[in-house]
Design an enzyme around this catalytic site. Sequence first.
Site, PDB file in Angstrom:
ATOM      1  N   LYS A  53       0.888  -1.017   0.068  1.00 13.73           N
ATOM      2  CA  LYS A  53      -0.010  -0.153  -0.002  1.00 13.73           C
ATOM      3  C   LYS A  53       0.869   1.251  -0.073  1.00 13.73           C
ATOM      4  O   LYS A  53       0.557   2.323  -0.326  1.00 13.73           O
ATOM      5  CB  LYS A  53      -0.832  -0.006   1.387  1.00 13.73           C
ATOM      6  CG  LYS A  53      -1.760  -1.322   1.367  1.00 13.73           C
ATOM      7  CD  LYS A  53      -2.394  -1.066   2.989  1.00 13.73           C
ATOM      8  CE  LYS A  53      -2.968  -2.148   3.366  1.00 13.73           C
ATOM      9  NZ  LYS A  53      -3.491  -2.283   4.602  1.00 13.73           N
ATOM     10  N   GLY A  54       2.112   0.996   0.360  1.00 14.64           N
ATOM     11  CA  GLY A  54       2.927   2.146   0.784  1.00 14.64           C
ATOM     12  C   GLY A  54       3.222   3.228  -0.295  1.00 14.64           C
ATOM     13  O   GLY A  54       3.294   4.373   0.116  1.00 14.64           O
ATOM     14  N   ASP A 113      14.853  -1.190   0.906  1.00 10.32           N
ATOM     15  CA  ASP A 113      15.611  -1.648   2.209  1.00 10.32           C
ATOM     16  C   ASP A 113      16.511  -2.738   2.022  1.00 10.32           C
ATOM     17  O   ASP A 113      17.680  -2.558   1.445  1.00 10.32           O
ATOM     18  CB  ASP A 113      14.420  -1.743   3.168  1.00 10.32           C
ATOM     19  CG  ASP A 113      14.933  -1.977   4.474  1.00 10.32           C
ATOM     20  OD1 ASP A 113      16.145  -1.753   4.950  1.00 10.32           O
ATOM     21  OD2 ASP A 113      14.210  -2.754   5.287  1.00 10.32           O
ATOM     22  N   PHE A 162      14.219   3.025  11.348  1.00  7.81           N
ATOM     23  CA  PHE A 162      12.904   2.919  10.786  1.00  7.81           C
ATOM     24  C   PHE A 162      12.241   4.209  10.703  1.00  7.81           C
ATOM     25  O   PHE A 162      11.935   4.829  11.657  1.00  7.81           O
ATOM     26  CB  PHE A 162      12.227   1.845  11.831  1.00  7.81           C
ATOM     27  CG  PHE A 162      11.215   1.160  11.226  1.00  7.81           C
ATOM     28  CD1 PHE A 162      11.272   0.121  10.198  1.00  7.81           C
ATOM     29  CD2 PHE A 162       9.780   1.718  11.290  1.00  7.81           C
ATOM     30  CE1 PHE A 162       9.926  -0.367   9.568  1.00  7.81           C
ATOM     31  CE2 PHE A 162       8.543   0.955  10.875  1.00  7.81           C
ATOM     32  CZ  PHE A 162       8.866  -0.022   9.791  1.00  7.81           C
ATOM     33  N   VAL A 163      11.548   4.403   9.425  1.00  2.23           N
ATOM     34  CA  VAL A 163      11.081   5.497   9.103  1.00  2.23           C
ATOM     35  C   VAL A 163       9.359   5.464   8.722  1.00  2.23           C
ATOM     36  O   VAL A 163       9.134   4.201   8.477  1.00  2.23           O
ATOM     37  CB  VAL A 163      11.507   6.277   8.149  1.00  2.23           C
ATOM     38  CG1 VAL A 163      12.797   6.831   8.313  1.00  2.23           C
ATOM     39  CG2 VAL A 163      11.619   5.450   6.740  1.00  2.23           C
TER      40      VAL A 163
END
Length: 200
Positions: A53-54, A113, A162-163
């Site tokens: 979804k990001g 990542d 972690f963002v």
Amino acid sequence: MATSSALIQSEFSNPNLEVLISEADIQNRIKDLGSQIAREYAGRNPLLIGVLKGACFFLSDLLRAIDIPLGIEFMAISSYGSSTRTSGEVRILKDLDVPVENRHIIVVEDIVDTGLTLSYLLANLKSRGAASVKLVALLDKFERRERAVEIDYLGFQIPDHFVVGYGLDFAERYRNLPFIAVLKNPEAAQLGLPISTPST
Ligand code: IMP
Ligand code: MG
């Protein structure tokens, strides 16, 4: 009885968040990426594929900065559970609705990542006979890479934190932030802080 305004907690100024990239910086960078993509894809009717979804948030702003004819599609891939660690497992949860043969594909992703998700997805799309497959990513957490992934258009490189925000979540929360923030204390985000729900 408490008034309804007393129940509203601001998510955007949540003290567990530290702004890393402001809304203005994100939007300015997207304008530049959009102009560059428009120049390089003129006359090729590219198909932008957003990874759910990001990437939806980035995709929707990026599209409006690319002033040429184009199409959009979505795929859903799983590589993360509701935690901050990759599982290493990649599955297609939602596939494309159209064939990509002879199309110029631009995969739109929020963050690269470890690279596990993208290296799988890019290879998968190439194997379907696309004319070309390129990648645009808003964020590159390069220090964590396990698989080489070529990012053709990049918003920002970021350090290994972690963002959340602008589509990125922690356990489905924080996608709605208009900026990118570091989550100072993931445990507090999950357990300690109440999550506001609409009261009507
Ligand atoms: P990769 O396969 O390890 O490159 O992970 C890609 C996916 O992991 C991204 O599309 C995100 O959904 C998720 N992810 C990786 N890092 C973060 C982060 O810092 N915050 C939120 N999600 C992340
Ligand atoms: Mg994701």
